[in-house]
Motif scaffolding. Structure first.
Motif, short mmCIF file in Angstrom:
data_model
loop_
_atom_site.label_atom_id
_atom_site.label_comp_id
_atom_site.label_asym_id
_atom_site.label_seq_id
_atom_site.Cartn_x
_atom_site.Cartn_y
_atom_site.Cartn_z
N LEU A 9 0.84 -1.20 0.00
CA LEU A 9 0.00 0.00 0.00
C LEU A 9 0.88 1.25 0.00
CD1 LEU A 9 -2.96 0.82 0.05
CD2 LEU A 9 -2.86 0.78 2.55
N ARG A 10 0.55 2.17 -0.89
CA ARG A 10 1.27 3.45 -1.00
C ARG A 10 2.78 3.26 -1.10
NH1 ARG A 10 -2.80 4.24 2.68
NH2 ARG A 10 -4.47 5.55 1.91
N ALA A 11 3.19 2.40 -2.01
CA ALA A 11 4.61 2.11 -2.18
C ALA A 11 5.11 2.73 -3.47
CB ALA A 11 4.84 0.60 -2.20
N GLY A 44 2.39 -1.53 -6.42
CA GLY A 44 2.03 -0.55 -5.41
C GLY A 44 0.56 -0.20 -5.54
N HIS A 45 -0.12 -0.08 -4.43
CA HIS A 45 -1.54 0.29 -4.40
C HIS A 45 -1.63 1.67 -3.77
CE1 HIS A 45 -2.94 -3.79 -5.47
NE2 HIS A 45 -1.79 -4.14 -4.91
N ASP A 46 -2.33 2.58 -4.43
CA ASP A 46 -2.35 3.97 -3.98
C ASP A 46 -3.38 4.27 -2.90
OD1 ASP A 46 -4.77 4.06 -5.36
OD2 ASP A 46 -3.95 5.21 -7.03
N SER A 50 -6.95 1.72 -5.93
CA SER A 50 -6.77 0.33 -5.50
C SER A 50 -6.29 0.36 -4.06
CB SER A 50 -5.76 -0.40 -6.38
OG SER A 50 -4.48 0.17 -6.25
N THR A 51 -6.57 -0.70 -3.35
CA THR A 51 -6.19 -0.72 -1.94
C THR A 51 -5.91 -2.15 -1.50
OG1 THR A 51 -6.72 0.17 0.23
CG2 THR A 51 -8.52 -0.93 -0.96
N LEU A 52 -5.40 -2.29 -0.32
CA LEU A 52 -5.18 -3.58 0.31
C LEU A 52 -5.94 -3.56 1.63
CD1 LEU A 52 -1.32 -3.99 -0.21
CD2 LEU A 52 -3.16 -4.91 -1.62
N ARG A 53 -6.66 -4.58 1.90
CA ARG A 53 -7.41 -4.66 3.16
C ARG A 53 -6.68 -5.58 4.12
NH1 ARG A 53 -12.27 -2.09 2.36
NH2 ARG A 53 -12.85 -1.94 0.17
N HIS A 54 -6.79 -5.27 5.39
CA HIS A 54 -6.14 -6.07 6.42
C HIS A 54 -6.95 -5.96 7.70
CE1 HIS A 54 -4.62 -2.40 8.32
NE2 HIS A 54 -4.41 -1.98 7.09
N ASP A 55 -6.69 -6.89 8.59
CA ASP A 55 -7.38 -6.91 9.87
C ASP A 55 -6.36 -7.28 10.94
OD1 ASP A 55 -9.71 -6.64 11.44
OD2 ASP A 55 -10.89 -7.68 9.91
N THR A 56 -6.85 -7.60 12.11
CA THR A 56 -5.95 -7.93 13.23
C THR A 56 -5.92 -9.42 13.53
OG1 THR A 56 -7.73 -7.52 14.81
CG2 THR A 56 -6.25 -5.68 14.32
N TYR A 57 -6.26 -10.24 12.53
CA TYR A 57 -6.27 -11.68 12.71
C TYR A 57 -4.93 -12.15 13.27
CZ TYR A 57 -6.81 -16.63 11.74
OH TYR A 57 -6.88 -17.99 11.86
N GLY A 58 -4.99 -13.06 14.22
CA GLY A 58 -3.78 -13.57 14.86
C GLY A 58 -3.24 -12.64 15.93
N GLY A 59 -4.01 -11.58 16.25
CA GLY A 59 -3.58 -10.65 17.28
C GLY A 59 -2.48 -9.70 16.83
N GLN A 61 -1.32 -6.28 15.07
CA GLN A 61 -1.81 -4.94 14.75
C GLN A 61 -1.14 -4.41 13.48
OE1 GLN A 61 -4.32 -3.38 16.48
NE2 GLN A 61 -4.45 -5.33 17.56
N ARG A 62 -1.75 -4.68 12.34
CA ARG A 62 -1.22 -4.19 11.07
C ARG A 62 -1.73 -2.78 10.81
NH1 ARG A 62 -3.21 -9.13 11.05
NH2 ARG A 62 -1.76 -10.84 10.74
N ASP A 63 -1.02 -2.06 9.92
CA ASP A 63 -1.46 -0.71 9.57
C ASP A 63 -1.23 -0.46 8.08
OD1 ASP A 63 1.27 -0.01 9.27
OD2 ASP A 63 1.38 0.73 11.32
N GLU A 64 -1.19 0.80 7.70
CA GLU A 64 -1.06 1.17 6.29
C GLU A 64 0.27 0.76 5.67
OE1 GLU A 64 -3.76 2.63 4.54
OE2 GLU A 64 -4.66 1.92 6.41
N GLY A 65 1.19 0.24 6.47
CA GLY A 65 2.47 -0.25 5.95
C GLY A 65 2.40 -1.70 5.49
N ILE A 66 1.19 -2.26 5.42
CA ILE A 66 1.01 -3.67 5.08
C ILE A 66 1.65 -4.02 3.74
CG2 ILE A 66 -1.26 -3.31 3.99
CD1 ILE A 66 -0.53 -6.31 6.21
#
Length: 141
Positions: A9-11, A44-46, A50-59, A61-66
């Motif tokens: 994301l945003r790379a 790269g997704h802007d 386009s985007t990338l979705r993420h969650d906190t699965y597995g405990g 804490q992901r963010d926009e640097g995914i």
């Protein structure tokens, strides 16, 4: 011969290049992939079109640097080698691209020798002489 796809994301180009280098070096170091065996798609997704979705699965804490890293390779590596690969990718992604290890999501997809064509319409890994059908081998040049 791994095939790698990296989505971030945003790379910008520099970050994508750094991530590609990190993954390739980790493959060479941990799985013994030849240094000239690099086949990568870097995207790269802007976050707008386009985007990338993420969650906190597995405990975690992901963010926009995914960063999603998908590696397709022939089957046969031990679980310990795969764990070493994951660790090394996360370390090098942090060193080269500033990506936090918590944001490095890796998946491996394994297949068989028959599932690869390296070019020239041949299944080189099935050939008795692995160079058959490869550029410059004389067979199909």
């Amino acid at each position: 011969m791994p095939f790698v796809r990296i989505d971030a994301l945003r790379a910008d180009t520099d970050r994508l290049d750094a991530l590609g280098r990190a993954v390739h070096e980790a493959l060479v170091e941990t799985l013994g992939i030849p240094p000239d065996d690099r086949f990568q798609v870097l995207v790269g997704h802007d976050g707008v079109t386009s985007t990338l979705r993420h969650d906190t699965y597995g405990g975690i804490q992901r963010d926009e640097g995914i960063v999603y890293i998908a590696v397709t390779l022939r089957a046969g590596r031990a679980p310990e080698a795969k764990q070493a690969l994951y660790r090394r990718i996360a370390e090098l992604a942090h060193t080269y691209a500033g990506t936090e290890p918590r944001n490095v999501f890796v998946t491996l997809t394994e297949n068989a020798s028959a599932d690869w064509s390296l070019g020239n319409g041949a299944a080189q890994y099935l050939a008795p002489d692995r160079t058959r059908g490869m550029p410059g081998s004389g067979a199909n040049s």
